[in-house]
Design a protein around this motif. Sequence first.
Motif, PDB file in Angstrom:
ATOM      1  N   ILE A  56      13.995  44.553 -75.643  1.00  0.00           N
ATOM      2  CA  ILE A  56      13.326  44.741 -76.936  1.00  0.00           C
ATOM      3  C   ILE A  56      12.290  43.642 -77.083  1.00  0.00           C
ATOM      4  O   ILE A  56      12.622  42.483 -77.334  1.00  0.00           O
ATOM      5  CB  ILE A  56      14.336  44.707 -78.100  1.00  0.00           C
ATOM      6  N   GLN A  60       8.136  45.444 -80.570  1.00  0.00           N
ATOM      7  CA  GLN A  60       9.050  46.448 -81.126  1.00  0.00           C
ATOM      8  C   GLN A  60       9.792  45.959 -82.371  1.00  0.00           C
ATOM      9  O   GLN A  60      10.458  46.741 -83.047  1.00  0.00           O
ATOM     10  CB  GLN A  60      10.089  46.848 -80.058  1.00  0.00           C
ATOM     11  N   TYR A  61       9.685  44.671 -82.656  1.00  0.00           N
ATOM     12  CA  TYR A  61      10.504  44.084 -83.720  1.00  0.00           C
ATOM     13  C   TYR A  61      10.228  44.687 -85.092  1.00  0.00           C
ATOM     14  O   TYR A  61      11.160  44.978 -85.849  1.00  0.00           O
ATOM     15  CB  TYR A  61      10.307  42.565 -83.770  1.00  0.00           C
ATOM     16  N   LYS A  64      11.978  48.002 -85.497  1.00  0.00           N
ATOM     17  CA  LYS A  64      13.434  47.846 -85.494  1.00  0.00           C
ATOM     18  C   LYS A  64      13.914  47.331 -86.842  1.00  0.00           C
ATOM     19  O   LYS A  64      14.888  47.836 -87.413  1.00  0.00           O
ATOM     20  CB  LYS A  64      13.874  46.880 -84.385  1.00  0.00           C
ATOM     21  N   ASP A  67      13.523  49.942 -89.609  1.00  0.00           N
ATOM     22  CA  ASP A  67      14.532  50.991 -89.456  1.00  0.00           C
ATOM     23  C   ASP A  67      15.912  50.512 -89.919  1.00  0.00           C
ATOM     24  O   ASP A  67      16.666  51.273 -90.544  1.00  0.00           O
ATOM     25  CB  ASP A  67      14.614  51.468 -88.002  1.00  0.00           C
ATOM     26  N   ILE A 180      19.646  42.955 -84.850  1.00  0.00           N
ATOM     27  CA  ILE A 180      18.953  43.906 -83.979  1.00  0.00           C
ATOM     28  C   ILE A 180      19.964  44.603 -83.060  1.00  0.00           C
ATOM     29  O   ILE A 180      19.947  45.818 -82.907  1.00  0.00           O
ATOM     30  CB  ILE A 180      17.874  43.206 -83.118  1.00  0.00           C
ATOM     31  N   SER A 200      20.396  48.010 -84.950  1.00  0.00           N
ATOM     32  CA  SER A 200      19.589  48.984 -84.211  1.00  0.00           C
ATOM     33  C   SER A 200      20.296  49.462 -82.948  1.00  0.00           C
ATOM     34  O   SER A 200      20.222  50.625 -82.601  1.00  0.00           O
ATOM     35  CB  SER A 200      18.230  48.369 -83.848  1.00  0.00           C
ATOM     36  N   HIS A 201      20.979  48.532 -82.256  1.00  0.00           N
ATOM     37  CA  HIS A 201      21.600  48.871 -80.971  1.00  0.00           C
ATOM     38  C   HIS A 201      23.034  48.363 -80.916  1.00  0.00           C
ATOM     39  O   HIS A 201      23.326  47.257 -81.370  1.00  0.00           O
ATOM     40  CB  HIS A 201      20.828  48.236 -79.805  1.00  0.00           C
TER      41      HIS A 201
END
Length: 278
Positions: A56, A60-61, A64, A67, A180, A200-201
Amino acid sequence: MTPQQLIRFQKIIDVKEWRENPLHESVEKKLFNLMNKLNENEVNLVLELLNNFTWIGNNQYDKKILDIFRKIDSSIISSATKFYFFPVVKPWDSYKLKSGLSLIYPVVGIINYIEELDHIEKGSNCIITNYKTLSKLKLKDTEYLILVDDFIGSGKTFKSCIEQIESYSIPLEKIILISIAIQNEGLEIITNKKIKTYYSHIERKGITDFYYADEQTKRKSLMKLIERKLKFNSKFSLGYEESEALLSLIKTPNNTFPIFWHEYYDHNLVKKAPFPRY
Protein backbone atom coordinates in the motif's frame (compact mmCIF):
# COMPACT_ATOMS: atom_id res chain seq x y z
CA MET A 1 16.93 -17.02 -10.48
CA THR A 2 15.91 -19.38 -13.25
CA PRO A 3 14.10 -18.17 -16.42
CA GLN A 4 10.91 -19.83 -15.13
CA GLN A 5 11.21 -18.03 -11.81
CA LEU A 6 11.79 -14.72 -13.59
CA ILE A 7 8.57 -15.26 -15.56
CA ARG A 8 6.71 -16.01 -12.30
CA PHE A 9 8.17 -12.86 -10.76
CA GLN A 10 7.04 -10.67 -13.65
CA LYS A 11 3.58 -12.24 -13.60
CA ILE A 12 3.19 -11.45 -9.88
CA ILE A 13 4.06 -7.82 -10.54
CA ASP A 14 1.57 -7.69 -13.41
CA VAL A 15 -1.28 -9.32 -11.47
CA LYS A 16 -0.75 -7.04 -8.48
CA GLU A 17 -0.57 -3.99 -10.76
CA TRP A 18 2.49 -2.73 -8.89
CA ARG A 19 3.68 -0.81 -11.93
CA GLU A 20 0.98 1.74 -11.15
CA ASN A 21 3.04 2.73 -8.10
CA PRO A 22 5.66 5.38 -9.00
CA LEU A 23 8.21 3.52 -6.85
CA HIS A 24 7.81 0.20 -8.67
CA GLU A 25 11.12 0.36 -10.58
CA SER A 26 13.11 0.64 -7.35
CA VAL A 27 11.15 -2.18 -5.68
CA GLU A 28 11.36 -4.47 -8.70
CA LYS A 29 15.11 -3.95 -9.09
CA LYS A 30 15.80 -4.59 -5.40
CA LEU A 31 13.67 -7.72 -5.38
CA PHE A 32 15.52 -8.98 -8.45
CA ASN A 33 18.95 -8.29 -6.86
CA LEU A 34 17.89 -9.92 -3.61
CA MET A 35 16.62 -13.11 -5.24
CA ASN A 36 19.84 -13.37 -7.25
CA LYS A 37 21.60 -13.96 -3.92
CA LEU A 38 19.37 -16.92 -3.13
CA ASN A 39 19.26 -20.51 -4.35
CA GLU A 40 16.37 -21.97 -6.34
CA ASN A 41 14.42 -23.27 -3.32
CA GLU A 42 14.86 -20.00 -1.47
CA VAL A 43 13.65 -18.00 -4.48
CA ASN A 44 10.59 -20.25 -4.75
CA LEU A 45 9.70 -19.42 -1.14
CA VAL A 46 10.09 -15.68 -1.73
CA LEU A 47 7.88 -15.91 -4.82
CA GLU A 48 5.23 -17.82 -2.86
CA LEU A 49 5.21 -15.07 -0.23
CA LEU A 50 5.11 -12.32 -2.85
CA ASN A 51 1.91 -13.87 -4.22
CA ASN A 52 0.20 -12.89 -0.95
CA PHE A 53 2.12 -9.64 -0.35
CA THR A 54 0.21 -6.37 0.04
CA TRP A 55 1.94 -3.13 -0.94
CA ILE A 56 0.00 0.00 0.00
CA GLY A 57 1.89 3.01 -1.28
CA ASN A 58 1.62 6.66 -0.38
CA ASN A 59 -0.48 7.24 -3.49
CA GLN A 60 -3.19 4.92 -2.08
CA TYR A 61 -3.49 6.34 1.43
CA ASP A 62 -6.09 9.03 0.73
CA LYS A 63 -8.58 6.57 -0.72
CA LYS A 64 -7.95 3.96 2.01
CA ILE A 65 -8.52 6.49 4.79
CA LEU A 66 -11.64 7.93 3.16
CA ASP A 67 -13.06 4.43 2.66
CA ILE A 68 -12.36 3.46 6.28
CA PHE A 69 -14.09 6.52 7.75
CA ARG A 70 -17.08 5.96 5.50
CA LYS A 71 -17.51 2.55 7.16
CA ILE A 72 -18.14 4.06 10.61
CA ASP A 73 -21.61 3.25 11.87
CA SER A 74 -24.12 5.85 10.69
CA SER A 75 -25.65 6.17 14.16
CA ILE A 76 -22.26 7.30 15.48
CA ILE A 77 -21.79 9.79 12.65
CA SER A 78 -25.25 11.29 13.01
CA SER A 79 -24.98 11.78 16.79
CA ALA A 80 -21.30 12.73 17.15
CA THR A 81 -20.28 16.34 17.69
CA LYS A 82 -16.53 15.91 18.24
CA PHE A 83 -13.73 13.45 17.42
CA TYR A 84 -10.49 13.37 19.39
CA PHE A 85 -7.46 11.58 17.90
CA PHE A 86 -4.59 9.67 19.52
CA PRO A 87 -1.96 7.28 18.07
CA VAL A 88 -1.70 3.63 19.14
CA VAL A 89 1.59 3.68 21.08
CA LYS A 90 2.79 1.88 24.20
CA PRO A 91 2.77 4.19 27.25
CA TRP A 92 6.50 3.63 27.83
CA ASP A 93 7.28 4.34 24.16
CA SER A 94 6.24 7.96 24.36
CA TYR A 95 9.19 8.89 22.11
CA LYS A 96 7.33 7.08 19.30
CA LEU A 97 4.36 9.42 19.63
CA LYS A 98 5.93 11.70 17.04
CA SER A 99 5.85 8.98 14.38
CA GLY A 100 2.27 8.08 15.31
CA LEU A 101 1.22 11.71 15.05
CA SER A 102 2.75 11.91 11.57
CA LEU A 103 -0.09 9.64 10.43
CA ILE A 104 -2.84 11.40 12.40
CA TYR A 105 -2.30 14.87 10.93
CA PRO A 106 -2.85 13.68 7.32
CA VAL A 107 -5.85 11.62 8.48
CA VAL A 108 -7.49 14.68 10.00
CA GLY A 109 -6.79 16.62 6.82
CA ILE A 110 -8.19 13.91 4.54
CA ILE A 111 -11.46 13.33 6.41
CA ASN A 112 -12.30 17.02 6.14
CA TYR A 113 -13.32 16.11 2.56
CA ILE A 114 -16.11 13.82 3.82
CA GLU A 115 -19.24 15.97 3.79
CA GLU A 116 -21.09 13.58 6.10
CA LEU A 117 -18.60 14.54 8.83
CA ASP A 118 -18.88 18.30 8.36
CA HIS A 119 -20.95 18.73 11.53
CA ILE A 120 -18.29 17.01 13.66
CA GLU A 121 -15.48 19.04 15.24
CA LYS A 122 -12.24 17.31 14.24
CA GLY A 123 -9.53 19.90 13.60
CA SER A 124 -5.88 19.87 14.68
CA ASN A 125 -6.98 21.13 18.12
CA CYS A 126 -8.62 17.70 18.61
CA ILE A 127 -5.30 15.85 18.25
CA ILE A 128 -3.94 14.65 21.60
CA THR A 129 -0.15 14.55 21.59
CA ASN A 130 0.72 12.80 24.87
CA TYR A 131 -0.61 10.42 27.52
CA LYS A 132 -0.63 13.15 30.18
CA THR A 133 -3.15 15.18 28.19
CA LEU A 134 -5.09 12.01 27.37
CA SER A 135 -5.41 11.18 31.08
CA LYS A 136 -7.39 14.39 31.57
CA LEU A 137 -9.82 13.74 28.72
CA LYS A 138 -13.48 13.74 29.77
CA LEU A 139 -15.69 12.71 26.88
CA LYS A 140 -19.22 14.02 26.58
CA ASP A 141 -22.01 11.74 25.36
CA THR A 142 -21.57 12.94 21.78
CA GLU A 143 -17.76 12.83 21.72
CA TYR A 144 -15.46 9.97 20.69
CA LEU A 145 -11.77 9.12 20.97
CA ILE A 146 -10.35 7.75 17.71
CA LEU A 147 -7.20 5.65 18.03
CA VAL A 148 -5.17 5.67 14.83
CA ASP A 149 -2.56 3.23 13.52
CA ASP A 150 -1.52 2.14 10.05
CA PHE A 151 -0.98 -1.49 11.08
CA ILE A 152 -1.99 -3.68 14.03
CA GLY A 153 0.13 -6.84 14.11
CA SER A 154 0.22 -9.10 17.18
CA GLY A 155 -1.99 -6.60 19.02
CA LYS A 156 0.40 -6.25 21.97
CA THR A 157 1.02 -2.54 21.39
CA PHE A 158 -2.71 -1.92 21.11
CA LYS A 159 -3.35 -3.94 24.29
CA SER A 160 -0.89 -1.90 26.36
CA CYS A 161 -2.30 1.32 24.90
CA ILE A 162 -5.94 0.47 25.60
CA GLU A 163 -5.19 -0.77 29.12
CA GLN A 164 -3.57 2.57 29.90
CA ILE A 165 -6.61 4.37 28.47
CA GLU A 166 -8.92 2.19 30.59
CA SER A 167 -6.99 3.32 33.69
CA TYR A 168 -8.09 6.88 32.85
CA SER A 169 -11.73 5.74 33.08
CA ILE A 170 -12.39 6.58 29.43
CA PRO A 171 -15.37 4.38 28.44
CA LEU A 172 -14.50 1.75 25.83
CA GLU A 173 -17.81 2.35 24.08
CA LYS A 174 -16.54 5.87 23.30
CA ILE A 175 -13.41 4.57 21.56
CA ILE A 176 -13.03 3.85 17.84
CA LEU A 177 -9.97 2.17 16.34
CA ILE A 178 -8.93 3.08 12.80
CA SER A 179 -6.17 1.12 11.04
CA ILE A 180 -5.16 0.61 7.42
CA ALA A 181 -4.44 -3.09 8.04
CA ILE A 182 -4.89 -5.55 10.91
CA GLN A 183 -3.64 -9.10 11.38
CA ASN A 184 -6.07 -11.75 12.62
CA GLU A 185 -4.09 -12.16 15.84
CA GLY A 186 -4.39 -8.47 16.70
CA LEU A 187 -8.04 -8.32 15.69
CA GLU A 188 -8.85 -11.06 18.18
CA ILE A 189 -7.43 -8.96 21.05
CA ILE A 190 -9.37 -5.91 19.85
CA THR A 191 -12.58 -7.92 19.50
CA ASN A 192 -12.21 -9.21 23.07
CA LYS A 193 -12.14 -5.60 24.23
CA LYS A 194 -15.31 -4.90 22.21
CA ILE A 195 -13.73 -1.84 20.61
CA LYS A 196 -15.45 -0.50 17.47
CA THR A 197 -12.88 -1.17 14.75
CA TYR A 198 -12.66 -0.10 11.10
CA TYR A 199 -9.92 -1.08 8.66
CA SER A 200 -9.10 -1.58 4.98
CA HIS A 201 -7.25 -4.91 5.00
CA ILE A 202 -7.19 -8.03 7.15
CA GLU A 203 -3.81 -9.78 6.98
CA ARG A 204 -2.96 -13.44 7.58
CA LYS A 205 0.36 -14.95 8.71
CA GLY A 206 2.40 -15.60 5.58
CA ILE A 207 3.39 -19.19 6.37
CA THR A 208 1.39 -20.38 9.40
CA ASP A 209 -2.00 -19.45 7.90
CA PHE A 210 -1.29 -20.86 4.43
CA TYR A 211 0.59 -24.13 5.09
CA TYR A 212 0.20 -27.03 7.52
CA ALA A 213 2.25 -29.74 9.18
CA ASP A 214 5.49 -30.59 7.31
CA GLU A 215 4.92 -27.96 4.61
CA GLN A 216 4.71 -25.24 7.25
CA THR A 217 7.76 -26.48 9.18
CA LYS A 218 9.80 -26.79 5.98
CA ARG A 219 9.07 -23.20 4.92
CA LYS A 220 9.76 -21.71 8.34
CA SER A 221 13.09 -23.54 8.52
CA LEU A 222 14.02 -22.38 5.02
CA MET A 223 13.16 -18.77 5.87
CA LYS A 224 15.32 -18.92 9.00
CA LEU A 225 18.20 -20.22 6.88
CA ILE A 226 17.75 -17.24 4.55
CA GLU A 227 17.73 -14.86 7.53
CA ARG A 228 21.02 -16.29 8.82
CA LYS A 229 22.51 -16.24 5.33
CA LEU A 230 21.71 -12.52 4.96
CA LYS A 231 22.70 -11.83 8.59
CA PHE A 232 19.44 -10.28 9.72
CA ASN A 233 18.90 -9.26 13.34
CA SER A 234 17.57 -12.45 14.97
CA LYS A 235 14.95 -10.59 17.04
CA PHE A 236 13.06 -9.97 13.80
CA SER A 237 13.07 -13.62 12.71
CA LEU A 238 9.84 -14.32 10.78
CA GLY A 239 8.89 -10.73 11.56
CA TYR A 240 8.74 -9.08 14.99
CA GLU A 241 6.94 -11.37 17.48
CA GLU A 242 7.00 -13.93 14.61
CA SER A 243 4.07 -12.05 13.07
CA GLU A 244 4.90 -13.35 9.55
CA ALA A 245 3.29 -10.27 8.03
CA LEU A 246 3.26 -9.72 4.27
CA LEU A 247 2.65 -6.00 4.15
CA SER A 248 4.37 -2.78 3.18
CA LEU A 249 2.96 0.67 3.91
CA ILE A 250 4.64 4.09 3.71
CA LYS A 251 6.90 2.60 6.37
CA THR A 252 7.10 -1.19 6.27
CA PRO A 253 6.21 -2.64 9.70
CA ASN A 254 8.88 -4.78 11.33
CA ASN A 255 6.17 -7.45 11.74
CA THR A 256 6.74 -8.18 8.05
CA PHE A 257 9.22 -10.93 7.12
CA PRO A 258 12.60 -9.14 7.34
CA ILE A 259 13.64 -10.38 3.89
CA PHE A 260 11.38 -7.66 2.50
CA TRP A 261 12.61 -4.73 4.66
CA HIS A 262 15.94 -5.60 6.38
CA GLU A 263 19.17 -4.33 4.84
CA TYR A 264 21.80 -6.95 3.97
CA TYR A 265 25.39 -7.20 2.75
CA ASP A 266 26.56 -7.95 -0.77
CA HIS A 267 30.36 -8.12 -1.20
CA ASN A 268 30.79 -6.02 1.98
CA LEU A 269 28.41 -3.37 0.66
CA VAL A 270 25.20 -2.58 2.54
CA LYS A 271 22.18 -3.10 0.31
CA LYS A 272 18.74 -1.66 0.96
CA ALA A 273 15.80 -4.04 1.01
CA PRO A 274 12.95 -3.86 -1.56
CA PHE A 275 10.52 -2.32 0.96
CA PRO A 276 12.78 -0.44 3.43
CA ARG A 277 11.55 0.80 6.79
CA TYR A 278 13.70 3.90 6.84
